[in-house]
Design a protein around this motif. Structure first.
Motif, PDB file in Angstrom:
ATOM      1  N   MET A 199      81.282  20.107  45.133  1.00 27.74           N
ATOM      2  CA  MET A 199      81.822  21.378  45.619  1.00 27.74           C
ATOM      3  C   MET A 199      82.624  21.214  46.908  1.00 27.74           C
ATOM      4  O   MET A 199      83.424  22.084  47.264  1.00 27.74           O
ATOM      5  N   THR A 200      82.392  20.116  47.632  1.00 25.80           N
ATOM      6  CA  THR A 200      83.107  19.894  48.892  1.00 25.80           C
ATOM      7  C   THR A 200      84.256  18.907  48.750  1.00 25.80           C
ATOM      8  O   THR A 200      84.887  18.541  49.734  1.00 25.80           O
ATOM      9  N   LEU A 201      84.528  18.461  47.527  1.00 19.54           N
ATOM     10  CA  LEU A 201      85.624  17.515  47.324  1.00 19.54           C
ATOM     11  C   LEU A 201      86.958  18.159  47.672  1.00 19.54           C
ATOM     12  O   LEU A 201      87.196  19.335  47.364  1.00 19.54           O
ATOM     13  N   PRO A 202      87.875  17.412  48.308  1.00 16.77           N
ATOM     14  CA  PRO A 202      89.225  17.924  48.517  1.00 16.77           C
ATOM     15  C   PRO A 202      89.871  18.258  47.167  1.00 16.77           C
ATOM     16  O   PRO A 202      89.595  17.601  46.159  1.00 16.77           O
ATOM     17  N   LEU A 203      90.709  19.274  47.157  1.00 10.89           N
ATOM     18  CA  LEU A 203      91.344  19.674  45.904  1.00 10.89           C
ATOM     19  C   LEU A 203      92.129  18.528  45.273  1.00 10.89           C
ATOM     20  O   LEU A 203      92.219  18.419  44.052  1.00 10.89           O
ATOM     21  N   ARG A 204      92.669  17.643  46.118  1.00 18.00           N
ATOM     22  CA  ARG A 204      93.405  16.487  45.582  1.00 18.00           C
ATOM     23  C   ARG A 204      92.498  15.621  44.715  1.00 18.00           C
ATOM     24  O   ARG A 204      92.890  15.180  43.640  1.00 18.00           O
ATOM     25  N   GLN A 205      91.262  15.407  45.171  1.00 19.46           N
ATOM     26  CA  GLN A 205      90.345  14.584  44.393  1.00 19.46           C
ATOM     27  C   GLN A 205      89.905  15.272  43.108  1.00 19.46           C
ATOM     28  O   GLN A 205      89.713  14.625  42.076  1.00 19.46           O
ATOM     29  N   LEU A 206      89.751  16.587  43.165  1.00 22.83           N
ATOM     30  CA  LEU A 206      89.420  17.323  41.948  1.00 22.83           C
ATOM     31  C   LEU A 206      90.559  17.225  40.933  1.00 22.83           C
ATOM     32  O   LEU A 206      90.331  17.010  39.741  1.00 22.83           O
ATOM     33  N   ARG A 207      91.793  17.388  41.421  1.00 25.03           N
ATOM     34  CA  ARG A 207      92.945  17.250  40.527  1.00 25.03           C
ATOM     35  C   ARG A 207      92.987  15.853  39.915  1.00 25.03           C
ATOM     36  O   ARG A 207      93.222  15.692  38.719  1.00 25.03           O
ATOM     37  N   ASN A 208      92.747  14.852  40.762  1.00 20.64           N
ATOM     38  CA  ASN A 208      92.752  13.478  40.254  1.00 20.64           C
ATOM     39  C   ASN A 208      91.695  13.298  39.172  1.00 20.64           C
ATOM     40  O   ASN A 208      91.916  12.591  38.177  1.00 20.64           O
ATOM     41  N   GLY A 209      90.530  13.923  39.371  1.00 20.20           N
ATOM     42  CA  GLY A 209      89.454  13.803  38.397  1.00 20.20           C
ATOM     43  C   GLY A 209      89.835  14.390  37.049  1.00 20.20           C
ATOM     44  O   GLY A 209      89.563  13.801  35.996  1.00 20.20           O
ATOM     45  N   VAL A 210      90.475  15.561  37.082  1.00 29.74           N
ATOM     46  CA  VAL A 210      90.898  16.208  35.832  1.00 29.74           C
ATOM     47  C   VAL A 210      91.946  15.357  35.120  1.00 29.74           C
ATOM     48  O   VAL A 210      91.834  15.073  33.917  1.00 29.74           O
ATOM     49  N   TYR A 211      92.973  14.920  35.862  1.00 28.47           N
ATOM     50  CA  TYR A 211      94.048  14.156  35.235  1.00 28.47           C
ATOM     51  C   TYR A 211      93.567  12.786  34.773  1.00 28.47           C
ATOM     52  O   TYR A 211      93.982  12.292  33.716  1.00 28.47           O
ATOM     53  N   ASP A 212      92.691  12.164  35.554  1.00 32.48           N
ATOM     54  CA  ASP A 212      92.152  10.868  35.159  1.00 32.48           C
ATOM     55  C   ASP A 212      91.393  10.988  33.839  1.00 32.48           C
ATOM     56  O   ASP A 212      91.536  10.154  32.939  1.00 32.48           O
ATOM     57  N   SER A 213      90.614  12.047  33.710  1.00 35.10           N
ATOM     58  CA  SER A 213      89.873  12.269  32.468  1.00 35.10           C
ATOM     59  C   SER A 213      90.824  12.480  31.295  1.00 35.10           C
ATOM     60  O   SER A 213      90.613  11.938  30.197  1.00 35.10           O
ATOM     61  N   LEU A 214      91.861  13.275  31.518  1.00 34.32           N
ATOM     62  CA  LEU A 214      92.838  13.515  30.457  1.00 34.32           C
ATOM     63  C   LEU A 214      93.493  12.218  29.995  1.00 34.32           C
ATOM     64  O   LEU A 214      93.624  11.958  28.796  1.00 34.32           O
ATOM     65  N   ILE A 215      93.896  11.393  30.959  1.00 34.44           N
ATOM     66  CA  ILE A 215      94.584  10.149  30.618  1.00 34.44           C
ATOM     67  C   ILE A 215      93.659   9.218  29.841  1.00 34.44           C
ATOM     68  O   ILE A 215      94.074   8.565  28.877  1.00 34.44           O
ATOM     69  N   HIS A 216      92.397   9.154  30.246  1.00 34.50           N
ATOM     70  CA  HIS A 216      91.450   8.308  29.525  1.00 34.50           C
ATOM     71  C   HIS A 216      91.310   8.772  28.067  1.00 34.50           C
ATOM     72  O   HIS A 216      91.249   7.950  27.140  1.00 34.50           O
ATOM     73  N   CYS A 217      91.251  10.080  27.876  1.00 36.37           N
ATOM     74  CA  CYS A 217      91.143  10.609  26.512  1.00 36.37           C
ATOM     75  C   CYS A 217      92.378  10.269  25.690  1.00 36.37           C
ATOM     76  O   CYS A 217      92.285   9.853  24.527  1.00 36.37           O
ATOM     77  N   ILE A 218      93.535  10.453  26.289  1.00 35.58           N
ATOM     78  CA  ILE A 218      94.783  10.159  25.580  1.00 35.58           C
ATOM     79  C   ILE A 218      94.872   8.677  25.247  1.00 35.58           C
ATOM     80  O   ILE A 218      95.295   8.287  24.141  1.00 35.58           O
ATOM     81  N   ASP A 219      94.473   7.825  26.206  1.00 30.01           N
ATOM     82  CA  ASP A 219      94.450   6.378  25.946  1.00 30.01           C
ATOM     83  C   ASP A 219      93.637   6.063  24.702  1.00 30.01           C
ATOM     84  O   ASP A 219      94.056   5.278  23.846  1.00 30.01           O
ATOM     85  N   ARG A 220      92.452   6.658  24.616  1.00 32.55           N
ATOM     86  CA  ARG A 220      91.576   6.371  23.482  1.00 32.55           C
ATOM     87  C   ARG A 220      92.120   6.935  22.178  1.00 32.55           C
ATOM     88  O   ARG A 220      91.972   6.337  21.114  1.00 32.55           O
ATOM     89  N   TYR A 221      92.763   8.095  22.274  1.00 35.54           N
ATOM     90  CA  TYR A 221      93.271   8.738  21.062  1.00 35.54           C
ATOM     91  C   TYR A 221      94.420   7.943  20.444  1.00 35.54           C
ATOM     92  O   TYR A 221      94.522   7.833  19.217  1.00 35.54           O
ATOM     93  N   VAL A 222      95.300   7.386  21.274  1.00 38.13           N
ATOM     94  CA  VAL A 222      96.482   6.693  20.761  1.00 38.13           C
ATOM     95  C   VAL A 222      96.234   5.212  20.508  1.00 38.13           C
ATOM     96  O   VAL A 222      97.138   4.505  20.078  1.00 38.13           O
TER      97      VAL A 222
END
Length: 264
Positions: A199-222
């Motif tokens: 809850m105290t993470l900087p918004l930049r780190q939260l954004r990175n977490g969301v995008y990192d998760s998305l990229i990992h999923c896309i990597d696995r899908y393709v």
């Protein structure tokens, strides 16, 4: 997502319908996970060395929770920090020397995936001969000791599976190298997840977490390996991230959204 990634990697040989998967790590998730569960894994009067990155563990309350829980168990505790994202070998050599002198019974990584990775390295590095070249032995030759120091994690931000797998990635700036290793001695005994810490993470780190998760999923899908059931699973995780992503990165987002981000 981290949990799912490691599981899928372990099951990638499903194409031949032959596989072996084993994991001894116990995960505890939810508010007050540290105070409620650390005593399950740590015996009274244990000598503990805790590793961390920087000052975020004081802002999010994780250091306080760990200290209070270990104090109740009358443990002897030492903290070693300065572990950077993409943990640097030189700092880990310094901490290895501290571990050899302090001789802890247990290592606890308090932080994100890099702190967890670093602590896995430390758990086996401290068991090697003092004159050993740790980079050469562990990262290059992958020669491991017969035992490792027991370790666990207290996670403070969404990671990439390091909280429950046996792999770690270490960087060596002087040689411009970044290598990964898998060592079955390095499964954490436990990983504790309190969503309040995010809850105290900087918004930049939260954004990175969301995008990192998305990229990992896309990597696995393709990937060329086609496993229809898991391809559909990746799509479901992507759908979840698209649904919660815009809201969880807003200031004041709810703990429910943070829980869903971690679980994704």
């Amino acid at each position: 997502l981290g949990l799912s990634l490691h599981l899928i990697t372990s099951l990638i040989s499903l194409m031949t319908r032959k596989w072996i998967w084993d994991n001894t790590t116990q995960l505890c998730f939810g508010e007050n996970a540290v105070k409620e569960n650390l005593k399950t894994f740590v015996k009274p009067h244990t000598r503990v060395l805790c590793t961390f990155g920087g000052g975020s563990i004081d802002k999010n309350g994780s250091r306080q929770d760990v200290n209070e829980s270990l104090k109740e168990l009358e443990c002897e505790v030492k903290w070693e920090g300065g572990i950077l994202p993409n943990p640097q070998y030189d700092r880990l050599v310094e901490i290895t020397a501290v571990i050899r002198e302090y001789k802890p019974d247990l290592l606890i990584a308090v932080g994100g995936g890099s702190v967890s990775d670093a602590t896995k390295f430390l758990a086996i590095a401290a068991k090697l001969d003092e004159n050993a070249d740790l980079w050469e032995e562990i990262m290059i030759k992958q020669h491991f000791p017969s035992t490792a120091i027991t370790m666990g994690t207290v996670m403070t931000l969404p990671a990439t599976g390091s909280e429950w797998n046996c792999g770690f990635v270490i960087s060596r700036k002087s040689q411009n190298m970044k290598l990964s290793v898998d060592c079955t001695l390095c499964y954490p005994l436990f990983s504790l997840w309190d969503p309040r810490y995010t809850m105290t993470l900087p918004l930049r780190q939260l954004r990175n977490g969301v995008y990192d998760s998305l990229i990992h999923c896309i990597d696995r899908y393709v990937t060329p390996v086609i496993v229809p059931m898991f391809d559909n699973f990746w799509l479901s995780v992507v759908k979840e991230l698209i649904e919660i992503g815009p809201e969880v990165i807003k200031e004041g987002s709810s703990i429910e959204l943070h829980e869903r981000l971690i679980e994704a």
